[in-house]
Enzyme design. Structure first.
Site, PDB file in Angstrom:
ATOM      1  N   CYS A  44       0.775  -1.240  -0.044  1.00 44.75           N
ATOM      2  CA  CYS A  44      -0.111  -0.058   0.059  1.00 44.75           C
ATOM      3  C   CYS A  44       1.112   1.253  -0.072  1.00 44.75           C
ATOM      4  O   CYS A  44       0.473   2.451  -0.277  1.00 44.75           O
ATOM      5  CB  CYS A  44      -1.102  -0.130   1.078  1.00 44.75           C
ATOM      6  SG  CYS A  44      -2.108  -1.384   1.241  1.00 44.75           S
ATOM      7  N   HIS A  90      -3.696   7.286   1.670  1.00 46.19           N
ATOM      8  CA  HIS A  90      -4.087   6.047   1.198  1.00 46.19           C
ATOM      9  C   HIS A  90      -5.417   5.874   1.716  1.00 46.19           C
ATOM     10  O   HIS A  90      -5.632   5.987   2.859  1.00 46.19           O
ATOM     11  CB  HIS A  90      -2.908   4.964   1.869  1.00 46.19           C
ATOM     12  CG  HIS A  90      -3.149   3.633   1.671  1.00 46.19           C
ATOM     13  ND1 HIS A  90      -3.837   2.943   0.564  1.00 46.19           N
ATOM     14  CD2 HIS A  90      -3.324   2.760   2.525  1.00 46.19           C
ATOM     15  CE1 HIS A  90      -4.070   1.691   0.582  1.00 46.19           C
ATOM     16  NE2 HIS A  90      -3.867   1.578   1.978  1.00 46.19           N
ATOM     17  N   ASN A 107     -10.010  -0.573  -0.328  1.00 44.38           N
ATOM     18  CA  ASN A 107      -8.457  -0.505  -0.036  1.00 44.38           C
ATOM     19  C   ASN A 107      -7.877  -0.935  -1.453  1.00 44.38           C
ATOM     20  O   ASN A 107      -7.895  -2.282  -1.541  1.00 44.38           O
ATOM     21  CB  ASN A 107      -8.071  -1.376   1.180  1.00 44.38           C
ATOM     22  CG  ASN A 107      -6.505  -1.103   1.329  1.00 44.38           C
ATOM     23  OD1 ASN A 107      -5.784  -0.722   0.396  1.00 44.38           O
ATOM     24  ND2 ASN A 107      -6.168  -1.534   2.417  1.00 44.38           N
TER      25      ASN A 107
HETATM   26  O1  UT7 Z   1      -3.341  -0.628   3.943  1.00 48.32           O
HETATM   27  C1  UT7 Z   1      -3.283  -1.069   5.432  1.00 48.32           C
HETATM   28  C2  UT7 Z   1      -4.164  -2.059   5.351  1.00 48.32           C
HETATM   29  N1  UT7 Z   1      -4.926  -2.393   6.436  1.00 48.32           N
HETATM   30  C3  UT7 Z   1      -5.600  -1.407   7.315  1.00 48.32           C
HETATM   31  O2  UT7 Z   1      -5.758  -0.284   7.269  1.00 48.32           O
HETATM   32  C4  UT7 Z   1      -6.724  -1.847   8.233  1.00 48.32           C
HETATM   33  C5  UT7 Z   1      -6.240  -1.507   9.665  1.00 48.32           C
HETATM   34  N2  UT7 Z   1      -7.490  -2.189  10.596  1.00 48.32           N
HETATM   35  C6  UT7 Z   1      -8.673  -1.804  10.489  1.00 48.32           C
HETATM   36  O3  UT7 Z   1      -9.062  -0.829   9.685  1.00 48.32           O
HETATM   37  C7  UT7 Z   1      -9.681  -2.436  11.539  1.00 48.32           C
HETATM   38  O4  UT7 Z   1      -8.861  -2.980  12.512  1.00 48.32           O
HETATM   39  C8  UT7 Z   1     -10.694  -3.182  10.855  1.00 48.32           C
HETATM   40  C9  UT7 Z   1     -11.772  -2.668   9.996  1.00 48.32           C
HETATM   41  C10 UT7 Z   1      -9.890  -4.464   9.985  1.00 48.32           C
HETATM   42  C11 UT7 Z   1     -11.578  -4.004  11.997  1.00 48.32           C
HETATM   43  O5  UT7 Z   1     -12.083  -3.187  12.698  1.00 48.32           O
HETATM   44  P1  UT7 Z   1     -12.059  -3.132  14.314  1.00 48.32           P
HETATM   45  O6  UT7 Z   1     -13.046  -2.362  15.049  1.00 48.32           O
HETATM   46  O7  UT7 Z   1     -10.450  -3.591  14.606  1.00 48.32           O
HETATM   47  O8  UT7 Z   1     -12.947  -4.577  14.396  1.00 48.32           O
HETATM   48  P2  UT7 Z   1     -12.508  -6.011  15.165  1.00 48.32           P
HETATM   49  O9  UT7 Z   1     -11.272  -6.781  14.391  1.00 48.32           O
HETATM   50  O10 UT7 Z   1     -12.329  -5.666  16.669  1.00 48.32           O
HETATM   51  O11 UT7 Z   1     -13.602  -6.746  15.242  1.00 48.32           O
HETATM   52  C12 UT7 Z   1     -14.836  -6.577  16.104  1.00 48.32           C
HETATM   53  C13 UT7 Z   1     -15.772  -7.593  15.646  1.00 48.32           C
HETATM   54  C14 UT7 Z   1     -15.320  -8.744  16.213  1.00 48.32           C
HETATM   55  O12 UT7 Z   1     -16.402  -9.488  16.873  1.00 48.32           O
HETATM   56  P3  UT7 Z   1     -16.285 -10.054  18.275  1.00 48.32           P
HETATM   57  O13 UT7 Z   1     -15.064 -10.551  18.699  1.00 48.32           O
HETATM   58  O14 UT7 Z   1     -16.373  -8.236  19.036  1.00 48.32           O
HETATM   59  O15 UT7 Z   1     -17.549 -10.611  18.737  1.00 48.32           O
HETATM   60  C15 UT7 Z   1     -15.226  -9.495  15.062  1.00 48.32           C
HETATM   61  O16 UT7 Z   1     -15.369 -11.002  14.762  1.00 48.32           O
HETATM   62  O17 UT7 Z   1     -16.144  -7.704  14.501  1.00 48.32           O
HETATM   63  C16 UT7 Z   1     -16.163  -8.765  14.034  1.00 48.32           C
HETATM   64  N3  UT7 Z   1     -16.052  -8.718  12.612  1.00 48.32           N
HETATM   65  C17 UT7 Z   1     -17.052  -8.602  11.551  1.00 48.32           C
HETATM   66  N4  UT7 Z   1     -18.319  -8.454  11.639  1.00 48.32           N
HETATM   67  C18 UT7 Z   1     -19.004  -8.608  10.678  1.00 48.32           C
HETATM   68  C19 UT7 Z   1     -14.714  -8.726  12.068  1.00 48.32           C
HETATM   69  N5  UT7 Z   1     -15.149  -8.705  10.454  1.00 48.32           N
HETATM   70  C20 UT7 Z   1     -16.292  -8.741  10.381  1.00 48.32           C
HETATM   71  C21 UT7 Z   1     -17.172  -8.438   9.239  1.00 48.32           C
HETATM   72  N6  UT7 Z   1     -18.387  -8.452   9.400  1.00 48.32           N
HETATM   73  N7  UT7 Z   1     -16.617  -8.499   7.960  1.00 48.32           N
END
Ligand code: UT7
Length: 309
Positions: free
Chosen positions: A114, A236, A266
């Site tokens: 990225c 980005h 992304n």
């Molecule tokens: O170019 C660089 C590339 N990457 C990035 O910039 C990404 C950086 N990270 C992020 O943007 C965020 O961490 C994410 C968008 C990937 C995730 O957001 P988050 O607020 O950190 O969510 P989380 O991983 O803490 O997940 C929260 C909940 C979990 O459920 P529980 O454990 O709270 O019950 C996940 O299982 O959301 C659940 N979850 C989903 N639910 C619905 C994870 N993925 C999904 C999904 N749909 N696709």
């Protein structure tokens, strides 16, 4: 003094668009979760017969047309991609052929995930400043959809395909005024494609906000500028929350930030030139403005480029 000036921009998104509602039918997710956590509404996926070089070709043609030059004037092509058509030849060489360029100019790919577009832009700038190139095509192009793990809902909903391109030309008027690049391979497992994309989202999020703020400060400090001197931040486009957090640290309101992540998700190295082209074509970016690009990606790699437009 010789500067590198962007004289044309172009971008391309494949025709096939998938909304969050479409993804709800494919994986256990929801429109609300995706929008709230990432800001993404839809993403585009390349057709089965469309390769990264095909997306790059469309974006490049538009950038070349906007620049008002002939393709044959391009003496260097750098394609930033983490999803090349094949291991070799480089997507840049394939693109050179598809553009019909037969002038023997150099062409190569840049792999910084990225961070790729800012790495490529900095490299192009150094070629121009060093007198080794006069007219450079810098492209960010990705077909990430083929690397997604559809059993991992934490990643597959976040990425998309696309391409963006700029034409740079040597000029005695300011263009790119500062660039800073960094890498730290210790964090290589936080975000990788081996062969499918996997990511520790929370760790990436924290790391991204920290290093983006640091690198942006580094560039501004060198130029004795404040965040408020920036007319447009073109970040980005990975996640709206990372973009908002970085803008806030800079003291910039969201009115000074170009955000296109909702429309394409992304797209890795393609996301900055996609956003840049959008803001150039809709008239937001104007001559004389200070434009700051920043990116972070797998590797980890990160960097920022400051441009006097
Ligand atoms: O170019 C660089 C590339 N990457 C990035 O910039 C990404 C950086 N990270 C992020 O943007 C965020 O961490 C994410 C968008 C990937 C995730 O957001 P988050 O607020 O950190 O969510 P989380 O991983 O803490 O997940 C929260 C909940 C979990 O459920 P529980 O454990 O709270 O019950 C996940 O299982 O959301 C659940 N979850 C989903 N639910 C619905 C994870 N993925 C999904 C999904 N749909 N696709």
């Amino acid at each position: 003094m010789t500067y590198s000036k962007i004289i044309g921009t172009g971008s391309y998104l494949p025709a096939k668009a998938l909304t969050n509602y479409d993804l709800e039918k494919m994986v256990d997710t929801s429109h609300d979760w995706i929008v709230t956590r990432s800001g993404i509404v839809e993403r585009h996926f390349a057709a089965d017969n469309e390769l990264t070089s095909d997306l790059a070709l469309q974006a490049s043609r538009r950038a070349i047309e906007a620049a008002g030059i002939k393709a044959d004037e391009i003496d260097l092509i750098i394609v930033a991609t983490t999803s090349p058509d094949m291991p070799f030849p480089s997507t840049a060489c394939i693109l050179q052929d598809k553009l019909g360029i037969r002038n023997g100019g150099a062409a190569f790919d840049m792999q910084a995930v990225c961070g790729g577009f800012v790495f490529a832009l900095n490299t192009a700038d150094l070629y121009i400043k060093g007198g080794q190139a006069k007219t450079v095509l810098v492209v960010g192009a990705e077909v990430l959809s083929r690397m997604l793990d559809w059993n991992d809902r934490t990643t597959c909903v976040l990425f998309g395909d696309g391409a963006g391109a700029v034409v740079l030309r040597a000029s005695d008027k300011p263009g790119i005024v500062a660039s800073k690049l960094h890498s730290d391979g210790q964090h290589r497992n936080m975000l990788k494609a081996d062969p499918k994309v996997s990511m520790d989202g929370k760790a990436v999020f924290k790391f991204a906000v920290t290093v983006l703020s640091e690198v942006v400060e580094e560039v501004l400090e060198e130029q004795k500028m404040a965040g408020t001197d920036i007319d447009w931040l073109v970040p980005h486009q990975a996640n709206i929350r990372i973009i908002e957090a970085t803008a806030k640290k800079l003291g910039l309101g969201m009115d000074n930030v170009v955000v296109t992540v909702a429309n394409h998700g992304n797209t890795s190295a393609a996301s900055i030139p996609l956003a840049l082209d959008t803001a150039v074509r809709d008239g937001r970016i104007k001559a004389g403005q200070n434009i700051l690009l920043e990116a972070v990606g797998g590797g980890f790699t990160w960097g920022a480029v400051l441009i006097k437009w």
